[in-house]
Motif scaffolding. Structure first.
Motif, short mmCIF file in Angstrom:
data_model
loop_
_atom_site.label_atom_id
_atom_site.label_comp_id
_atom_site.label_asym_id
_atom_site.label_seq_id
_atom_site.Cartn_x
_atom_site.Cartn_y
_atom_site.Cartn_z
N LYS A 123 -21.20 4.20 4.52
CA LYS A 123 -19.94 4.93 4.37
C LYS A 123 -18.74 4.03 4.09
O LYS A 123 -17.62 4.50 4.05
N LEU A 124 -19.00 2.74 3.89
CA LEU A 124 -17.90 1.81 3.64
C LEU A 124 -17.47 1.91 2.19
O LEU A 124 -18.28 1.71 1.28
N SER A 125 -16.22 2.19 1.97
CA SER A 125 -15.71 2.37 0.62
C SER A 125 -15.46 1.04 -0.08
O SER A 125 -15.00 0.07 0.53
N HIS A 126 -15.79 1.00 -1.38
CA HIS A 126 -15.52 -0.17 -2.21
C HIS A 126 -14.65 0.23 -3.40
O HIS A 126 -14.67 -0.43 -4.44
N ALA A 127 -13.88 1.29 -3.22
CA ALA A 127 -13.07 1.81 -4.33
C ALA A 127 -11.98 0.84 -4.74
O ALA A 127 -11.69 0.68 -5.93
N ASP A 128 -11.35 0.19 -3.77
CA ASP A 128 -10.25 -0.73 -4.06
C ASP A 128 -10.69 -2.16 -3.77
O ASP A 128 -10.68 -2.61 -2.63
N LEU A 129 -11.07 -2.90 -4.82
CA LEU A 129 -11.56 -4.27 -4.65
C LEU A 129 -10.46 -5.25 -4.30
O LEU A 129 -10.73 -6.37 -3.87
N SER A 130 -9.21 -4.84 -4.49
CA SER A 130 -8.10 -5.74 -4.21
C SER A 130 -7.82 -5.85 -2.71
O SER A 130 -7.09 -6.75 -2.27
#
Length: 212
Positions: A123-130
């Motif tokens: 469930k860990l989001s990787h949408a924002d790589l910054s």
């Protein structure tokens, strides 16, 4: 400051989201130099270890570098200077640009525990790589500390007489060898996790190649 050192990861305009720089040029350069230097040091280090093992196992010659002790030492020292210079550049620019402060702080126990649970359940989001999650912050901050320790313990092993004060800090020559070994093991573990995550989140690898 020149654009090569600029870190635009704080940009928030939606229209620029797909074009913003996630990994500035200097980060990408030192990252890949560090990757090459570290692989050379690990493989040559395994050959050096085989000449005087600390434990009841040795590393297969197929994954070592140098062929023999003398050759391994030459590779190890050459890669050591590359790693040290590159590491100093990384630390200096990381502090000057404020990247470490923005990317790695703060680190909280609740944040690490929460993000670890999210990662284990997918469930860990990787949408924002910054923006680094707390697990990334802990791993990246930790590997910087381990990198400093492995260099210092390596110097203590290399020059135990000239740098006897440093060797003494580690508890003596043999203790410094154990510190060096376990730091190497930590780095190898980090690399395995790092590569696995890069394969699971391909856009993170792309960002480290082209910056966005």
């Amino acid at each position: 400051m020149s654009s090569i050192f600029a870190d635009h990861s704080s940009a928030t305009a939606p229209a620029a989201a797909t074009n913003r720089i996630i990994q500035p040029a200097w980060v990408r350069i030192v990252h890949w130099i560090n990757a090459v230097a570290m692989i050379l040091m690990i493989m040559s280090g395994w050959q050096i270890y085989n000449a005087s093992p600390l434990f009841s196992f040795t590393f297969s010659r197929s994954i070592t570098l140098g062929g023999w002790l003398g050759g391994a030492l030459q590779w190890h020292f050459a890669a050591m200077w590359l790693l040290m210079v590159n590491g100093l550049v990384y630390l200096t620019l990381g502090l000057i640009t404020g990247r470490f402060r923005r990317k790695l702080l703060p680190i909280t126990i609740d944040g690490v525990v929460g993000d670890t649970k999210a990662a284990l359940t997918g469930k860990l989001s990787h949408a924002d790589l910054s923006t680094y999650n707390y697990v990334q912050k802990l791993l990246y901050a930790g590997i910087i500390v381990v990198g400093i320790l492995i260099v210092l313990s390596g110097l203590a092993i290399w020059k135990p007489v000239q740098l006897q004060w440093l060797t003494a800090v580690f508890g003596g020559y043999e203790a410094a060898r154990y510190v060096h070994f376990f730091c190497m093991a930590a780095i190898v573990g980090f690399l395995v996790i790092h590569v696995a995550l890069a394969l699971l989140v391909p856009k993170s690898l792309r960002a480290m190649i082209i910056g966005r």
